[in-house]
Design an enzyme around this catalytic site. Structure first.
Site, PDB file in Angstrom:
ATOM      1  N   SER A 141      -7.086  -2.915  12.647  1.00  0.00           N
ATOM      2  CA  SER A 141      -6.262  -2.695  11.466  1.00  0.00           C
ATOM      3  C   SER A 141      -4.995  -1.929  11.858  1.00  0.00           C
ATOM      4  O   SER A 141      -4.230  -2.396  12.699  1.00  0.00           O
ATOM      5  CB  SER A 141      -7.073  -1.973  10.396  1.00  0.00           C
ATOM      6  N   GLU A 196     -11.184 -11.295   5.537  1.00  0.00           N
ATOM      7  CA  GLU A 196     -10.646  -9.943   5.653  1.00  0.00           C
ATOM      8  C   GLU A 196     -10.583  -9.216   4.308  1.00  0.00           C
ATOM      9  O   GLU A 196     -10.871  -8.030   4.198  1.00  0.00           O
ATOM     10  CB  GLU A 196      -9.245  -9.985   6.268  1.00  0.00           C
TER      11      GLU A 196
END
Length: 546
Positions: A186, A315
């Protein structure tokens, strides 16, 4: 039962521990090692300074503080401004093992690298050294007033300082400074990409892994940092002019006031827009900028070290609670207002597509439900930025690049447990369960890796792939019973060839997002790439005009 041991480093002596675990067996642990001076008092908002050596034996059996932040569950303040510490785990103090350098995620505002979430046990089945770090977050690490005193990117410069520490210290822990792989998830993955672009980090690492993120994602380069700074100053009750007095005001506030102030700039709507108040910016006002002089050109040149990059199959699942707070009726009626940051304007400018056009292209004639909206958000917020980077890698003939999709979805993960998610797919962060052993009971109780299960096999396969890449630059230098297929690198920007990490390992092919939705013009570069460059150009123009 832990046994203590002493290691001498260039900065001073450290007392660590000899530990054992079912996964790793015997290994050495050194926690809470300072890699820079505490960034407090006159050093707040400044570039990190080299750590001062110590004379006595320093205890390294407990973690140092994480960066000050608000806990997402309890909403309580935790951590400290004094947070520049790292942890080292190794099997052999006298070896010369490859080094894995982990950068945690958390939207550049949350998280830490400690073993509550990132235990080394799975990686230490192999002969590697794992380094995990804390770095400055949020306003403390990324406030940019476009002045030399507060120029932004201190959190990224912290990461550079930690990499310099690795170069000068890791031999003391059995690590090889000439074989360092940076990896992160991330915001940590975007950090990895930025480090590959920055002249400041040149020659400090040799390979890179980006998990669910890149500098080309819409959340990775805030569009209007000066507007965020002005809004933040109001949130902490500054009533003066936009001049040097703001700098003095912010330097003299209590740290907890700064951290609580940044939380006022976060809302469900802004989260859906991928708008975070602080993150990497163009720091041209700095006497030693982190960002390259021309970010656009640096992005175009591609990553020049072997790269492994991938995404998870769904996601956006972790945003379900946020979506439900907003409500599907609101999303449908005001679709354009909830596009990830920068997308509406840039689609109109680059493609002549308005929000309604984009909505029709993606959803066809169907009414968007929450699952479809989360799939759409997944593509725009995460997947497209990753595809953009692989597109550049192919066109530039840059270093070997390996693309993956993580789709294994047999275990209940923390995200799905907390939000009671009914949908299949691997959410943002789910792959971390198979790389790191958590010490947190709420996660550890979910990690069911009994011998012979699919989850156990997946965890062992991922560790094998990651460590192979760290050692050789190739995730499958040869096939084996555990890794029965060869992971092939990229050969095209139109058809994506990637390894699917699911119930079994499979090489798969798919059209990239642009080819699927925007007409198949092979010369048209990917959308996320254009969006990131537009954001960089706008920021550059603002700075040059001042």
């Amino acid at each position: 039962m832990a046994a203590s041991l002493i290691v001498e480093t260039p900065s001073g002596k450290l007392r660590g521990e000899l530990l054992r675990s079912p996964e790793a067996g015997r290994f050495f642990s050194f926690k809470g090692i300072p890699y820079a001076r505490p960034p407090v008092a006159r050093l707040r908002f400044r570039d990190p300074q080299p750590v001062e050596p110590w004379q006595d034996i320093r205890d390294a059996t407990t973690h140092g503080p994480m960066c000050a932040q608000v806990d997402s569950q309890s909403q309580r303040l935790k951590g400290s401004e004094d947070c520049l510490y790292l942890n080292v785990y190794t099997r052999d103090l006298d070896g010369r093992a490859p080094v894995l350098f982990w950068i945690h995620g958390g939207a550049f505002m949350y998280g830490n690298g400690n073993d509550e979430s990132f235990g080394p046990d799975f990686f230490l089945r192999k002969d590697v050294v794992l380094v995990t770090i804390n770095y400055r977050l949020g306003v403390l690490g990324f406030l940019n007033l476009q002045t030399e005193e507060i120029s932004g990117n201190q959190g990224l410069k912290d990461q550079v300082m930690a990499l310099k520490w690795v170069q000068s210290h890791v031999r003391c822990f059995g690590g090889d400074p000439e074989n360092v792989t940076i990896f992160g998830a991330s915001a940590g993955a975007a950090s990895v990409h930025y480090l590959t672009l920055s002249p400041m980090a040149k020659d400090l690492f040799h390979k890179a892994i980006c998990q669910s993120g890149s500098a080309l994602n819409p959340w990775a380069l805030p569009k209007n940092p000066e507007d965020n700074a002005k809004e933040f100053s109001r949130a902490v009750n500054y009533r003066g002019k936009s001049d040097g007095s703001l700098t003095e005001y912010l330097k003299n506030l209590e740290g907890h006031v700064l951290v609580k102030g940044q939380e006022k700039l976060i809302s469900p709507k802004r989260l859906m827009q991928c708008r975070f108040p602080f993150g990497p910016t163009l720091d041209y006002a700095s006497s030693e900028p982190f960002m390259p002089a021309n970010l656009r050109d640096a992005i175009l040149e591609g990553v020049q070290v072997p790269l492994m990059i991938g995404w998870n199959s769904f996601e956006g699942l972790f945003m379900l609670d946020v979506l439900r707070l907003i409500g599907m009726k609101e999303i449908e009626e005001n679709f354009a207002e909830y596009l990830p940051s920068t997308i509406a304007d840039d689609f109109k400018y680059k493609y002549g597509l308005g929000a309604k056009d984009l909505q029709r292209l993606y959803f066809k004639r169907e009414a968007p439900d929450e699952k479809k909206v989360l799939e759409f958000w997944s593509d725009l917020a995460f997947v497209e930025g990753i595809h953009s980077l692989e597109n550049i890698q192919y066109h530039q003939g840059a270093a070997p690049t390996y693309l993956y999709r993580f789709s294994y979805d047999e275990n209940i993960t923390l995200v799905k447990k907390l939000q009671k998610i009914p949908y299949k797919g691997a959410s943002h962060g789910d792959e971390l369960t198979y790389l790191f052993k958590s010490r947190l009971p709420e996660i550890n109780n979910l990690q069911q890796f009994q011998e012979g299960t699919g989850a156990d096999r997946t965890a062992k396969q991922m560790i094998e792939l990651w460590v192979n890449f760290v050692k050789t630059g190739r995730p499958t230098p040869f096939t084996s019973e555990l890794l029965p297929i060869y992971w092939q690198p990229l050969i095209s920007d139109v058809v994506l060839r990637f390894l699917d990490i699911g119930d079994e390992l499979r090489m798969e092919k798919a059209l990239n997002i642009e080819q699927r939705y925007y007409g198949g013009n092979k010369r048209r570069v990917s959308l996320g790439y254009l969006l990131a460059l537009a954001s960089a150009d706008q920021s550059s123009n603002r700075i040059e005009s001042n």
